[in-house]
Design a protein around this motif. Structure first.
Motif, PDB file in Angstrom:
ATOM      1  N   UNK A 149       0.844  -1.203   0.000  1.00 15.27           N
ATOM      2  CA  UNK A 149       0.000   0.000   0.000  1.00 15.27           C
ATOM      3  C   UNK A 149       0.878   1.252   0.000  1.00 15.27           C
ATOM      4  N   UNK A 150       1.912   1.225   0.834  1.00 14.05           N
ATOM      5  CA  UNK A 150       2.834   2.358   0.927  1.00 14.05           C
ATOM      6  C   UNK A 150       3.508   2.622  -0.418  1.00 14.05           C
ATOM      7  N   UNK A 151       4.014   1.573  -1.044  1.00 12.96           N
ATOM      8  CA  UNK A 151       4.716   1.750  -2.324  1.00 12.96           C
ATOM      9  C   UNK A 151       3.796   2.286  -3.412  1.00 12.96           C
ATOM     10  N   UNK A 152       2.551   1.811  -3.435  1.00 12.97           N
ATOM     11  CA  UNK A 152       1.586   2.312  -4.424  1.00 12.97           C
ATOM     12  C   UNK A 152       1.297   3.792  -4.197  1.00 12.97           C
ATOM     13  N   UNK A 153       1.108   4.164  -2.923  1.00 14.76           N
ATOM     14  CA  UNK A 153       0.800   5.562  -2.592  1.00 14.76           C
ATOM     15  C   UNK A 153       1.971   6.476  -2.946  1.00 14.76           C
ATOM     16  N   UNK A 213       4.243   6.012  -5.207  1.00 14.93           N
ATOM     17  CA  UNK A 213       4.344   6.120  -6.667  1.00 14.93           C
ATOM     18  C   UNK A 213       3.319   7.108  -7.213  1.00 14.93           C
ATOM     19  N   UNK A 214       2.093   7.032  -6.683  1.00 14.41           N
ATOM     20  CA  UNK A 214       1.014   7.923  -7.134  1.00 14.41           C
ATOM     21  C   UNK A 214       1.329   9.387  -6.818  1.00 14.41           C
ATOM     22  N   UNK A 215       2.098   9.630  -5.770  1.00 13.30           N
ATOM     23  CA  UNK A 215       2.352  10.999  -5.316  1.00 13.30           C
ATOM     24  C   UNK A 215       3.786  11.461  -5.588  1.00 13.30           C
ATOM     25  N   UNK A 245       6.543   5.784   9.122  1.00 11.27           N
ATOM     26  CA  UNK A 245       6.813   6.146   7.730  1.00 11.27           C
ATOM     27  C   UNK A 245       7.607   7.444   7.654  1.00 11.27           C
ATOM     28  N   UNK A 246       8.660   7.424   6.856  1.00 10.96           N
ATOM     29  CA  UNK A 246       9.417   8.639   6.537  1.00 10.96           C
ATOM     30  C   UNK A 246       9.373   8.841   5.030  1.00 10.96           C
ATOM     31  N   UNK A 247       8.814   9.969   4.617  1.00 10.81           N
ATOM     32  CA  UNK A 247       8.576  10.253   3.203  1.00 10.81           C
ATOM     33  C   UNK A 247       9.514  11.355   2.709  1.00 10.81           C
TER      34      UNK A 247
END
Length: 288
Positions: A79-83, A85-87, A132-134
Motif C-alpha cells: 500500500x505504501x509503495x503504491x501511494x 508512486x502515485x504521489x 513512515x518517513x517520506x
C-alpha cells in the motif's frame, strides 16, 4: 593547558544581532548546548517539509483505512509503495543501511524497525506501529501511528497505547521556544513511570527535514535544562517508545537484516511519532 571550546553559533556577517542571536549566544555563554545555524530551517525549506508531510499524513491515513485482521504486513508495504508512486514521493527507509522495505511495521513486543513480511499476519487484538518517513523533492517528514487491530484488545494493551499517545502530547506541550531537549524527556518519563512503564533509552527522536536524521537527539527521558536548546525554525520528531515492562531492549537475533528491536522482557511496546516545527509560540505539528 586550557582549550577554549569552539563556538557553535555564528552570527550572519554584516547583519545586526537578532533576538534569536542574543538568546542563543546567552545560553551558549552559560555552557549550554546550542544548535548550529544550519539547523534553523528557512521559510523555503519549511514549505518543502510541509509538502512532504502532506504526503506522509495521507499515506498513514490510507494505511489506517486498510488495516484489518488477516492482513499481513507485506500488504502494508505494498500500500505504501503504491501511494508513494502515485504521489511522486520516495521512502527514506528503503535500502537505508540495508533496511529492505519502505515502511516499519512493529507488532506487540517489537519496539521499532519491524520489517514487513508475508508471514507476519495481523490478528485481532494485536497492537501495531506503522512508521513512515517520506521524501518529496528532497524534503523529509516522519511520523508513526499505533493501530489496535480489529479495534479491540486487552485493557492492558489499550492503556499502553493511550498512555503512549499522552506521552507524545505531554512532550509536545513541554516543547517551548528556547527550552531544552531534556524538558521534553523529563515530562515524558514522569508520565510514563506513573503507570510503571519503561521508557526506551536506546532509541530517540531526532532533527528532520533535509535528511532523515539530523541533530539534535531527542531523548524521551532525562532532566530539565539538559540537551540542546530548541529555537524557532528547528524541525524535529518526538517519538516516545513506551514498554509495558522494562525499558531495556535487544536486537532480534532472528532478524537477518539486524534491524528489529524487541522489548527486554518481550512484553508489549507502543510508539507514536510526530514531526514538529518549533515556532515563536510553541510547536506546530507537521506530520502525524
Amino acid at each position: 593547558m586550557m582549550f577554549k571550546q569552539k563556538k557553535r553559533w555564528h552570527c550572519l556577517p554584516g547583519a545586526p544581532l537578532t533576538e534569536l542571536d542574543k538568546k542563543v549566544m546567552y545560553w551558549e555563554s552559560k555552557g549550554k548546548e546550542v544548535p548550529t545555524r544550519d539547523l534553523i530551517k528557512t521559510p523555503e525549506q519549511i514549505e518543502g517539509i510541509r509538502k512532504s508531510a502532506v504526503v506522509n499524513n495521507g499515506l498513514l491515513d490510507t494505511v489506517q483505512a486498510a488495516i484489518h485482521p488477516g492482513m499481513n504486513t507485506q500488504e502494508i508495504d505494498d500500500i505504501v509503495n503504491d501511494y508513494l508512486k502515485e504521489h511522486n514521493a520516495q521512502s527514506a527507509t528503503l535500502n537505508y543501511e540495508g533496511f529492505p522495505k519502505s515502511v516499519c511495521t512493529s507488532i506487540n513486543e517489537v519496539v521499532c524497525h519491524g520489517i514487513p513480511k508475508e508471514e507476519d499476519v495481523l490478528k485481532e487484538g494485536d497492537i501495531v506501529n506503522v512508521d513512515m518517513t517520506t521524501i518529496v523533492n528532497n524534503y523529509y517528514s516522519d511520523a508513526s501511528r499505533m493501530f489496535i487491530v480489529g479495534g479491540k484488545t486487552t485493557p492492558e494493551k489499550e492503556q499502553l497505547v493511550r498512555v503512549t499517545k499522552e506521552c507524545l502530547d505531554i512532550g509536545a506541550e513541554a516543547a517551548k521556544p528556547y527550552c531544552f531537549v531534556g524538558d521534553i524527556g523529563h515530562a515524558i518519563q514522569k508520565h510514563a513511570e506513573k503507570y510503571g512503564y519503561g521508557v526506551v533509552r536506546d532509541l530517540c527522536g531526532h532533527g528532520v527535514g533535509l535528511a532523515m536524521h539530523e541533530p539534535p537527539d531527542v531523548l524521551h527521558y532525562g532532566h530539565k535544562g539538559t540537551g540542546m536548546l530548541l529555537v524557532p525554525g528547528m524541525c524535529f520528531t518526538i517519538e516516545p517508545m513506551i514498554n509495558m515492562g522494562t525499558w531495556k531492549v535487544f536486537l532480534d537475533a532472528d532478524d537477518p537484516y539486524g534491524w528489529e528491536i524487541i522489548t527486554g522482557d518481550e512484553k508489549p511496546s507502543a510508539q507514536w511519532e510526530h514531526t514538529f516545527l518549533m515556532t515563536e509560540h510553541g510547536v506546530e505539528v507537521l506530520s502525524e
